[in-house]
Motif scaffolding. Structure first.
Motif, PDB file in Angstrom:
ATOM      1  N   HIS A 190      43.361 -15.348 -31.459  1.00 47.18           N
ATOM      2  CA  HIS A 190      44.678 -15.161 -32.078  1.00 47.18           C
ATOM      3  C   HIS A 190      44.569 -14.354 -33.373  1.00 47.18           C
ATOM      4  O   HIS A 190      45.546 -13.809 -33.857  1.00 47.18           O
ATOM      5  CB  HIS A 190      45.315 -16.530 -32.359  1.00 47.18           C
ATOM      6  CG  HIS A 190      44.505 -17.394 -33.270  1.00 47.18           C
ATOM      7  ND1 HIS A 190      43.366 -18.048 -32.846  1.00 47.18           N
ATOM      8  CD2 HIS A 190      44.634 -17.674 -34.600  1.00 47.18           C
ATOM      9  CE1 HIS A 190      42.842 -18.710 -33.867  1.00 47.18           C
ATOM     10  NE2 HIS A 190      43.588 -18.494 -34.945  1.00 47.18           N
ATOM     11  N   MET A 191      43.350 -14.275 -33.937  1.00 47.69           N
ATOM     12  CA  MET A 191      43.171 -13.506 -35.171  1.00 47.69           C
ATOM     13  C   MET A 191      42.794 -12.045 -34.877  1.00 47.69           C
ATOM     14  O   MET A 191      42.661 -11.231 -35.787  1.00 47.69           O
ATOM     15  CB  MET A 191      42.089 -14.152 -36.044  1.00 47.69           C
ATOM     16  CG  MET A 191      42.519 -15.522 -36.553  1.00 47.69           C
ATOM     17  SD  MET A 191      41.195 -16.344 -37.453  1.00 47.69           S
ATOM     18  CE  MET A 191      41.205 -15.395 -38.974  1.00 47.69           C
ATOM     19  N   GLY A 192      42.618 -11.750 -33.609  1.00 51.36           N
ATOM     20  CA  GLY A 192      42.205 -10.398 -33.260  1.00 51.36           C
ATOM     21  C   GLY A 192      43.357  -9.506 -32.811  1.00 51.36           C
ATOM     22  O   GLY A 192      44.474  -9.978 -32.554  1.00 51.36           O
ATOM     23  N   ILE A 193      43.092  -8.206 -32.765  1.00 51.27           N
ATOM     24  CA  ILE A 193      44.024  -7.238 -32.137  1.00 51.27           C
ATOM     25  C   ILE A 193      43.187  -6.485 -31.120  1.00 51.27           C
ATOM     26  O   ILE A 193      42.227  -5.805 -31.478  1.00 51.27           O
ATOM     27  CB  ILE A 193      44.635  -6.272 -33.175  1.00 51.27           C
ATOM     28  CG1 ILE A 193      45.467  -7.055 -34.208  1.00 51.27           C
ATOM     29  CG2 ILE A 193      45.500  -5.216 -32.483  1.00 51.27           C
ATOM     30  CD1 ILE A 193      45.943  -6.206 -35.386  1.00 51.27           C
ATOM     31  N   ASN A 194      43.524  -6.624 -29.860  1.00 46.76           N
ATOM     32  CA  ASN A 194      42.652  -6.150 -28.781  1.00 46.76           C
ATOM     33  C   ASN A 194      42.930  -4.685 -28.440  1.00 46.76           C
ATOM     34  O   ASN A 194      43.891  -4.352 -27.744  1.00 46.76           O
ATOM     35  CB  ASN A 194      42.852  -7.051 -27.552  1.00 46.76           C
ATOM     36  CG  ASN A 194      41.776  -6.820 -26.516  1.00 46.76           C
ATOM     37  OD1 ASN A 194      41.357  -5.680 -26.289  1.00 46.76           O
ATOM     38  ND2 ASN A 194      41.326  -7.889 -25.887  1.00 46.76           N
ATOM     39  N   ALA A 195      42.043  -3.822 -28.937  1.00 51.99           N
ATOM     40  CA  ALA A 195      42.221  -2.375 -28.728  1.00 51.99           C
ATOM     41  C   ALA A 195      42.010  -1.994 -27.264  1.00 51.99           C
ATOM     42  O   ALA A 195      42.574  -0.997 -26.789  1.00 51.99           O
ATOM     43  CB  ALA A 195      41.254  -1.603 -29.615  1.00 51.99           C
TER      44      ALA A 195
ATOM     45  N   GLN B 176      50.761   5.824 -27.668  1.00 51.78           N
ATOM     46  CA  GLN B 176      51.460   5.141 -28.767  1.00 51.78           C
ATOM     47  C   GLN B 176      52.034   3.815 -28.296  1.00 51.78           C
ATOM     48  O   GLN B 176      51.988   2.808 -29.011  1.00 51.78           O
ATOM     49  CB  GLN B 176      52.573   6.033 -29.319  1.00 51.78           C
ATOM     50  CG  GLN B 176      52.056   7.295 -29.995  1.00 51.78           C
ATOM     51  CD  GLN B 176      53.178   8.244 -30.384  1.00 51.78           C
ATOM     52  OE1 GLN B 176      53.831   8.051 -31.411  1.00 51.78           O
ATOM     53  NE2 GLN B 176      53.426   9.245 -29.573  1.00 51.78           N
ATOM     54  N   ALA B 177      52.570   3.801 -27.078  1.00 52.55           N
ATOM     55  CA  ALA B 177      53.169   2.575 -26.529  1.00 52.55           C
ATOM     56  C   ALA B 177      52.115   1.475 -26.390  1.00 52.55           C
ATOM     57  O   ALA B 177      52.399   0.303 -26.653  1.00 52.55           O
ATOM     58  CB  ALA B 177      53.810   2.868 -25.166  1.00 52.55           C
ATOM     59  N   GLY B 178      50.912   1.855 -25.979  1.00 51.15           N
ATOM     60  CA  GLY B 178      49.837   0.862 -25.842  1.00 51.15           C
ATOM     61  C   GLY B 178      49.515   0.225 -27.180  1.00 51.15           C
ATOM     62  O   GLY B 178      49.358  -0.997 -27.298  1.00 51.15           O
ATOM     63  N   ALA B 179      49.431   1.065 -28.199  1.00 53.54           N
ATOM     64  CA  ALA B 179      49.134   0.556 -29.544  1.00 53.54           C
ATOM     65  C   ALA B 179      50.259  -0.355 -30.027  1.00 53.54           C
ATOM     66  O   ALA B 179      50.029  -1.452 -30.542  1.00 53.54           O
ATOM     67  CB  ALA B 179      48.930   1.736 -30.499  1.00 53.54           C
ATOM     68  N   MET B 180      51.483   0.099 -29.820  1.00 54.32           N
ATOM     69  CA  MET B 180      52.647  -0.658 -30.287  1.00 54.32           C
ATOM     70  C   MET B 180      52.706  -2.041 -29.629  1.00 54.32           C
ATOM     71  O   MET B 180      53.000  -3.043 -30.275  1.00 54.32           O
ATOM     72  CB  MET B 180      53.924   0.138 -29.965  1.00 54.32           C
ATOM     73  CG  MET B 180      55.177  -0.452 -30.572  1.00 54.32           C
ATOM     74  SD  MET B 180      56.643   0.447 -30.009  1.00 54.32           S
ATOM     75  CE  MET B 180      56.511   1.921 -30.997  1.00 54.32           C
ATOM     76  N   ALA B 181      52.378  -2.091 -28.349  1.00 57.08           N
ATOM     77  CA  ALA B 181      52.495  -3.349 -27.602  1.00 57.08           C
ATOM     78  C   ALA B 181      51.637  -4.465 -28.180  1.00 57.08           C
ATOM     79  O   ALA B 181      52.036  -5.630 -28.180  1.00 57.08           O
ATOM     80  CB  ALA B 181      52.145  -3.105 -26.134  1.00 57.08           C
ATOM     81  N   VAL B 182      50.455  -4.118 -28.676  1.00 57.12           N
ATOM     82  CA  VAL B 182      49.564  -5.185 -29.174  1.00 57.12           C
ATOM     83  C   VAL B 182      49.400  -5.150 -30.691  1.00 57.12           C
ATOM     84  O   VAL B 182      48.652  -5.955 -31.248  1.00 57.12           O
ATOM     85  CB  VAL B 182      48.164  -5.122 -28.491  1.00 57.12           C
ATOM     86  CG1 VAL B 182      48.277  -5.252 -26.979  1.00 57.12           C
ATOM     87  CG2 VAL B 182      47.401  -3.856 -28.872  1.00 57.12           C
ATOM     88  N   GLY B 183      50.069  -4.199 -31.340  1.00 63.07           N
ATOM     89  CA  GLY B 183      49.963  -4.125 -32.801  1.00 63.07           C
ATOM     90  C   GLY B 183      48.705  -3.415 -33.281  1.00 63.07           C
ATOM     91  O   GLY B 183      48.214  -3.665 -34.382  1.00 63.07           O
TER      92      GLY B 183
ATOM     93  N   TYR C 126      49.970   6.501 -34.538  1.00 63.12           N
ATOM     94  CA  TYR C 126      50.898   5.376 -34.621  1.00 63.12           C
ATOM     95  C   TYR C 126      50.171   4.229 -35.319  1.00 63.12           C
ATOM     96  O   TYR C 126      49.016   3.932 -35.009  1.00 63.12           O
ATOM     97  CB  TYR C 126      51.358   4.918 -33.225  1.00 63.12           C
ATOM     98  CG  TYR C 126      52.062   3.586 -33.311  1.00 63.12           C
ATOM     99  CD1 TYR C 126      53.410   3.513 -33.686  1.00 63.12           C
ATOM    100  CD2 TYR C 126      51.361   2.389 -33.095  1.00 63.12           C
ATOM    101  CE1 TYR C 126      54.032   2.282 -33.842  1.00 63.12           C
ATOM    102  CE2 TYR C 126      51.979   1.170 -33.243  1.00 63.12           C
ATOM    103  CZ  TYR C 126      53.322   1.107 -33.623  1.00 63.12           C
ATOM    104  OH  TYR C 126      53.924  -0.107 -33.788  1.00 63.12           O
ATOM    105  N   ALA C 127      50.860   3.593 -36.269  1.00 60.44           N
ATOM    106  CA  ALA C 127      50.316   2.387 -36.900  1.00 60.44           C
ATOM    107  C   ALA C 127      51.459   1.397 -37.077  1.00 60.44           C
ATOM    108  O   ALA C 127      52.583   1.806 -37.417  1.00 60.44           O
ATOM    109  CB  ALA C 127      49.706   2.729 -38.249  1.00 60.44           C
ATOM    110  N   PRO C 128      51.210   0.119 -36.812  1.00 64.17           N
ATOM    111  CA  PRO C 128      52.291  -0.865 -37.012  1.00 64.17           C
ATOM    112  C   PRO C 128      52.638  -0.960 -38.505  1.00 64.17           C
ATOM    113  O   PRO C 128      51.779  -0.723 -39.353  1.00 64.17           O
ATOM    114  CB  PRO C 128      51.686  -2.179 -36.502  1.00 64.17           C
ATOM    115  CG  PRO C 128      50.213  -1.961 -36.452  1.00 64.17           C
ATOM    116  CD  PRO C 128      49.972  -0.499 -36.365  1.00 64.17           C
ATOM    117  N   GLU C 129      53.892  -1.275 -38.768  1.00 64.88           N
ATOM    118  CA  GLU C 129      54.318  -1.350 -40.173  1.00 64.88           C
ATOM    119  C   GLU C 129      53.715  -2.573 -40.859  1.00 64.88           C
ATOM    120  O   GLU C 129      53.433  -3.565 -40.207  1.00 64.88           O
ATOM    121  CB  GLU C 129      55.844  -1.436 -40.243  1.00 64.88           C
ATOM    122  CG  GLU C 129      56.483  -0.064 -40.122  1.00 64.88           C
ATOM    123  CD  GLU C 129      57.984  -0.142 -39.946  1.00 64.88           C
ATOM    124  OE1 GLU C 129      58.605  -0.977 -40.602  1.00 64.88           O
ATOM    125  OE2 GLU C 129      58.498   0.639 -39.119  1.00 64.88           O
TER     126      GLU C 129
END
Ligand SMILES: [Zn+2]
Length: 451
Positions: A227-232, A302-309, A447-450
């Motif tokens: 839960h602490m990770g962001i899965n690239a 970009q959509a892939g990145a956005m989906a998981v943050g 793309y980077a999450p805000e």
């Protein structure tokens, strides 16, 4: 003054062909030497040195180290002013460790037959520099050995670009930028294939844009604290699903190919993957279509990145342009091929037929008359461990003769034919328009999450 009888064009061709036949073993030997010493693009140092030594032995003045490994010779014919006609061979191999003839360290292997191109280029020159032939031609013959046709090793070439050693990642692209082709009026080369026929003339190829994609997530214990990770890696997976969802929007007539490789998928199985990289490629039959389809693919990353943050950076790299052979050069080649073999041994391919692949001979064809026929002699599947040349007569000697004869047609009779082709050619763009277009493709999408 004694009367000097000018030899006919047919006599000049017979002299060139006779010389190529006489030195057949030597010419094939050059191709085989390069086969046994394969090097990938922009690292063809041994191959380049080898070709430079051959040029020197043939008495051909040349520049070396162009775009790191390229060579450009100059043979001033004896018959006065005229256009400059280039005969090209490509220096580079692919990288396939499974290929039976590969470099043990780098995996470099000639799985596209480029070693034969150097052979046929040198073979044609050997025929053309016979004094009686050369002295009856006008203008110049420009033998060129060009690096890096295979658009591979994107990450390594990005380093070369950062170091300022290259701007473009294809050899002919870089040669256009360097002005190596500025004094070349038309160019030709022959490429091997696994077809049964000796010659194949016609067809076109795809434009492409290359992408270096970096997803950045957050590493974490994959069992204890996912839960602490962001899965690239998940971001990349969603991006690829997005790309597949776009496939129904691609026009059949655009011959679209979207494909790539995952070059880094994570660090350790126990850790959420935080750094994932891909090399991707979008191909289409026109410059307009490839730009439009490339934008769709950028959207998916970009959509892939956005989906998981996660964050993503897509570096778009100018690829190749569609190949448009000059019809008059094709016609000359077909006539000469017809004297070298039987009619049913020559494939005539409709110029609208897109083979799906890409070549930087396409880039050159946008700015000058070019010719890029295929020759047989290979078997297996191109770009795989099965691709081998079994018939060097077809793969090296026949194209050497055909190209020598085309050059004789072009530059004999005060180079009348070459002048006519240069005059009538439908130029798609100038070298500077070419460079402007390619530079407009080279953008980085992020793309980077805000927050
Ligand atoms: Zn090739």
């Amino acid at each position: 003054m004694e009367d000097k009888i000018m030899p006919t064009v047919e006599e000049l061709k017979a002299l060139a062909i006779e010389e190529i036949d006489k030195r057949k073993e030597e010419i094939i030997g050059h191709a085989k030497h390069i086969l046994n010493n394969p090097e990938v693009g922009f690292t063809e140092f041994k191959t380049s040195k080898y070709v430079s030594e051959i040029f020197s032995k043939l008495g051909i003045e040349h520049d070396a180290n162009l775009a790191l490994t390229g060579l450009k010779g100059n043979i001033d014919c004896g018959g006065g002013e005229g256009p400059n006609v280039s005969v090209i061979g490509e220096l580079d191999s692919l990288r396939i460790f499974e290929h039976p003839i590969h470099d043990l360290t780098t995996g470099a292997a000639h799985a596209c037959g480029h070693h034969c191109q150097i052979g046929s280029m040198i073979g044609s020159i050997i025929g053309l520099i016979v004094p009686e032939v050369k002295n009856n031609l006008s203008g110049s013959i420009i033998p060129i050995a060009v690096p890096a046709e295979e658009f591979i090793d994107v990450e390594q070439r990005m380093l070369l670009r950062e170091e300022g050693k290259i701007e473009f990642m294809g050899g002919k692209q870089e040669f256009i930028k360097l002005g190596v082709f500025d004094d070349v009026d038309m160019a030709m080369m022959c490429h091997t294939s696994a077809t049964n026929t000796t010659f194949g003339v016609g067809g076109t190829s795809n434009a492409h844009i290359v992408k270096y994609v970096e997803f950045t997530g957050q590493a974490a214990h994959a069992g204890g604290s996912p839960h602490m990770g962001i899965n690239a890696l998940n971001a990349a997976m969603i991006a690829l699903t997005g790309i597949n969802a776009n496939r129904e929007t691609f026009l059949d007539t655009d011959t679209v190919r979207v494909h790539g490789i995952l070059t880094r998928g994570g660090q350790a199985v126990s850790s959420i993957p935080s750094q994932v990289t891909l090399e991707w490629r979008v191909r289409s039959g026109s410059n307009e279509a490839v730009v439009a389809n490339s934008k769709k693919v950028d959207r998916c990353f970009q959509a892939g990145a956005m989906a998981v943050g996660a964050k993503v950076s897509v570096t778009n790299i100018p690829g190749y342009m569609p190949r448009l052979d000059n019809p008059q050069l094709q016609e000359l080649f077909l006539q000469n091929a017809g004297h070298l073999t039987t009619k049913d041994d020559i494939d005539i391919i409709d110029n609208s037929h897109n083979g799906g692949g890409s070549t930087d001979m396409g880039d050159l064809s946008q700015i000058m008359p070019t010719l890029h026929p295929y020759v047989g002699g290979g078997d297996g599947v191109g770009h795989s461990e099965t691709y081998l040349i079994h018939d060097y007569e077809k793969a090296v000697i026949q194209p050497a003769k055909a190209m020598a004869c085309v050059v004789i047609d072009l530059l004999s009779n005060n180079a009348a034919k070459a002048k006519e082709i240069k005059e009538k050619h439908n130029y798609n763009m100038t070298a500077s328009q070419y460079l402007n277009f390619q530079r407009s493709v080279a953008e980085v999408i992020e793309y980077a999450p805000e927050g």
